[in-house]
Design an enzyme around this catalytic site. Structure first.
Site, PDB file in Angstrom:
ATOM      1  N   ASP A   1      96.156 -12.165  22.279  1.00  0.00           N
ATOM      2  CA  ASP A   1      95.306 -11.177  21.536  1.00  0.00           C
ATOM      3  C   ASP A   1      96.315 -10.071  21.355  1.00  0.00           C
ATOM      4  OD1 ASP A   1      93.593  -9.412  20.354  1.00  0.00           O
ATOM      5  OD2 ASP A   1      91.880  -9.498  21.819  1.00  0.00           O
TER       6      ASP A   1
ATOM      7  N   HIS B   1      91.919 -13.674  19.946  1.00  0.00           N
ATOM      8  CA  HIS B   1      90.884 -12.717  19.425  1.00  0.00           C
ATOM      9  C   HIS B   1      89.944 -13.519  18.580  1.00  0.00           C
ATOM     10  CE1 HIS B   1      89.922  -8.451  18.874  1.00  0.00           C
ATOM     11  NE2 HIS B   1      89.395  -8.604  17.805  1.00  0.00           N
TER      12      HIS B   1
ATOM     13  N   SER C   1      85.711  -6.199  20.301  1.00  0.00           N
ATOM     14  CA  SER C   1      86.687  -5.601  19.528  1.00  0.00           C
ATOM     15  C   SER C   1      86.337  -4.010  19.067  1.00  0.00           C
ATOM     16  CB  SER C   1      86.868  -6.437  18.293  1.00  0.00           C
ATOM     17  OG  SER C   1      88.061  -6.099  17.571  1.00  0.00           O
TER      18      SER C   1
END
Length: 359
Positions: free
Chosen positions: A301, A331, A207
């Protein structure tokens, strides 16, 4: 024992008891047979031809019933809550050795897998990953990703150096980027002290950490620093959030539009910075000599499309790229290594890609 310590002790006991119960519930739910999980999770969720993993769907349902989203809490409380959740999902993972250290003035942690314990004196050193945690530039630390780093080290057979860079809003852009580049320079200079092979170094992260790994790789190529591999796990690459997946998966799949709003406002308070290549590598002019990359995304995601767009950009620039979409996952699956089957198997696949990249 003083009377003033009693409330703190009672709170600590209550916290441990609650954690034990929550962990037991999650582990039990994730160990149920798939048909039972389906009945508890509800009807299958299908978006764009992708069906959400039933374990993940059940976990989302449990979270919605028991936890407030971290972005709805004051940031200090959100940090505690995120670390708490990560600890439950990560469980206790084996590792050969760990050592806390300072890297370029930052707290860091070295993970040595069991297969490499005692090899630090070898002249060539061992393959090593420099890892930057996710958390939207505002959450996360060495403990939030401890379990995942242990799995990566053991499964890939590499040393891992996790770096605790500065967080926003206390330190805004480009603080995190600068910290990560400084940390990587330090690792290159001190590779022998870490038992690392300077010719088999990787950067990686998930991320926001994937973004920081990508921008650190770009900086390394420009500075002529050795770098063998990039491990980019659902990386944030475009802070303008202009891709379709941001709208399709804005709610209901853990990473929400509100979380991303808070991350952008906290780390990038000046909107013009959101197109800066140090925050959005999708806008970077890629240099020659960029390291080969493994890029993975999750099907459900908001960051999916920008991660895949960055993989395409790397490929167009002549960089060797392996792209994999875990189509049934969301995610944050990267932190779910202590419960269930699906996410843990995906992380093991990622670790195998790291092993290949540094072999």
């Amino acid at each position: 024992m003083t009377t003033t310590s009693l409330p703190a002790r009672a709170a600590r006991i209550a916290h441990l008891a609650r954690t034990h119960v929550e962990a037991g519930v999650l582990m039990g739910a994730m160990a149920l047979p798939a048909p039972v999980q389906r009945r508890l999770a509800g009807k299958p969720v299908v978006v764009e031809g992708q069906e959400l993993d039933v374990e993940t769907q059940l976990m989302l349902r449990l979270q919605a019933a028991t936890q407030k989203p971290v972005e709805t809490l004051p940031i200090p409380a959100g940090r505690v809550a995120l670390a708490h959740g990560a600890g439950i999902a990560g469980g206790r993972q084996p590792i050969g050795e760990t050592r806390d250290l300072q890297v370029a003035g930052m707290a860091a942690r070295l993970y040595v897998p069991r297969a490499l314990v005692g090899t630090a004196t070898r002249p060539t050193g061992d393959p090593t990953l420099v890892f930057f945690h996710g958390g939207g530039w505002i959450y996360g630390d060495l403990d939030s990703h401890d379990a995942t780093c242990r799995v990566l080290a053991e499964r890939a057979g590499v040393r891992v150096v996790a770096v605790d860079y500065r967080l926003a809003p206390e330190a805004t852009f480009p603080a995190a980027h600068d910290d990560c580049v400084a940390a990587y320079r330090w690792v290159v200079e001190h590779a022998s002290d870490l038992g690392a092979d300077v010719d088999r170094l990787a950067v990686g992260g998930d991320s926001a950490g994937g973004c920081l790994a990508a921008t650190t790789a770009i900086a390394a190529a420009r500075e002529g620093l050795p770098l063998a591999f990039q491990l980019l796990v659902y990386p944030a690459t475009d802070m303008t959030r202009s891709h379709d997946s941001h709208r399709t998966f804005a709610q209901g799949f853990y990473l929400s539009a509100e979380f991303m709003d808070l991350a952008a406002e906290s780390y990038l308070p000046h909107e013009a910075d959101r197109r800066d290549p140090r925050a959005s590598p999708l806008f970077a002019d890629l240099p020659e000599g960029l390291a080969p990359a493994y890029v993975c995304t999750a099907g459900f995601d908001p960051l999916r499309d920008e991660g895949e767009a960055y993989a395409a950009k790397l490929r167009e620039a002549g960089v060797e790229v392996e792209l994999h979409r875990f189509g049934a996952l969301i995610h944050s699956f990267f932190n779910v290594v202590g419960v269930g089957r699906t996410s843990r198997a995906a992380v093991q696949d990622i670790a195998e890609a790291l092993r290949r990249g540094l072999s």
